[in-house]
Motif scaffolding. Structure first.
Motif, short mmCIF file in Angstrom:
data_model
loop_
_atom_site.label_atom_id
_atom_site.label_comp_id
_atom_site.label_asym_id
_atom_site.label_seq_id
_atom_site.Cartn_x
_atom_site.Cartn_y
_atom_site.Cartn_z
N LYS A 64 -154.50 55.32 -76.04
CA LYS A 64 -152.91 56.35 -76.28
C LYS A 64 -152.88 57.37 -76.94
CE LYS A 64 -149.64 53.95 -74.19
NZ LYS A 64 -148.91 54.15 -73.45
N ASP A 76 -148.75 60.36 -72.14
CA ASP A 76 -148.99 59.40 -73.71
C ASP A 76 -150.66 58.33 -73.84
OD1 ASP A 76 -146.48 59.39 -73.62
OD2 ASP A 76 -146.43 57.71 -72.60
N TYR A 77 -151.35 59.53 -72.83
CA TYR A 77 -152.76 59.07 -73.04
C TYR A 77 -153.46 60.46 -73.53
CZ TYR A 77 -151.74 55.02 -70.55
OH TYR A 77 -150.70 54.21 -69.98
#
Length: 286
Positions: free
Chosen positions: A283, A118-119
């Motif tokens: 994110k 998610d990063y």
């Protein structure tokens, strides 16, 4: 006494000598020209030299076979050497193919893991260690040109799970230095994944020594045990929350201390570390 006279010799007529000579010549010619068994020079020659010729033929045949055998042996030796080289080449190709297949599997695992992150992340490969700090700083093959910045967190996918590796401490054009989790100067705000009690994880300077989680509240004594998972808490804005760190291997508790301390086995096996991901706290969709 008077001289004694011998008897006068009797001479054969000349015709007799001529006749006898003709008989001898005729008989000789007859012996030479006829195939009579009395005397045959051809058969006599065959008889005299047949044994010698047989031995010569046997010797010639032996020499010929020997020469052919030597030539055949040399040919077989050359073919054997070529076959051995071919087998060795095939074995090298097989090993190379197997290594490529294994490498592709590892890369596929890394790619599958990257797709779940998610990063924002930068994939990198471990290429060495800092020669000035052999047992701490790791060298990766991505640097400023790839977007790596100082204090970015570094994680890896290994053994079917993601886990924290460390953080970037120095950035160059095309490579960077990473301080690993086991370095004694690296501190990570952490918590127990289940009970949520917090603490600070630090290394002891060697990948062969366990990590230490300090400043654990005494209230957690009855709620933590061996094997519990410890993750990053997200405090400090360097390490994103819920990044796996390690599992509890031992808990140290003393009544006279105001907090507890635990030992952790890191989830990352640094001796097998190959690929890492440099991640940002932001994110991916920010």
């Amino acid at each position: 006494m008077g001289k004694r006279r011998g008897l006068p010799g009797k001479r054969l007529p000349l015709e007799v000598y001529i006749f006898l000579g003709l008989i001898v010549v005729s008989f000789s010619l007859l012996l030479v020209s006829t195939r009579s068994p009395v005397l045959n020079f051809h058969n006599t020659g065959l008889f005299l030299f047949s044994g010698v010729r047989g031995r010569i033929d046997d010797l010639s045949s032996l020499i010929s076979r020997t020469v052919l055998s030597v030539q055949e042996l040399a040919k077989l030796r050359t073919e054997h050497t070529e076959l051995l080289e071919r087998i060795a080449r095939y074995e090298r190709l097989e090993r190379t193919a197997r290594e490529i297949s294994q490498e592709n599997m590892r890369l596929k695992e890394q790619l599958d893991f990257a797709q779940t992150l998610d990063y924002r992340h930068i994939p990198a490969k471990l290429i060495g260690r800092d020669p000035d700090n052999l047992y701490s700083a790791l060298v990766i093959n991505k640097g400023r040109h790839a977007g790596v910045e100082r204090d970015m967190a570094v994680i890896a996918w290994q053994g079917g799970a993601q886990a924290l590796v460390g953080k970037v401490i120095q950035v160059r054009a095309f490579e960077s230095l990473v301080m690993p989790l086991y370095d004694s100067s690296l501190l990570v705000a952490s918590r127990f994944a289940a009970s949520r009690y917090e603490g600070i994880v630090e290394g002891q300077g060697s990948p062969d020594l366990p990590l230490r989680m300090r400043f654990i509240s005494k209230r957690a004594r009855d709620e933590i045990s061996r094997g519990d998972l410890v993750v990053s808490s997200g405090m400090g804005r360097i390490y994103p929350p819920e990044i796996n760190i390690g599992r509890i291997s031992n808990v140290n508790y003393h009544d006279y201390e105001i907090s507890m301390e635990a030992e952790l086995e890191p989830l990352i096996d640094f001796s097998r570390l190959e690929y890492v991901f440099v991640i940002e706290e932001k994110k991916a969709n920010d």
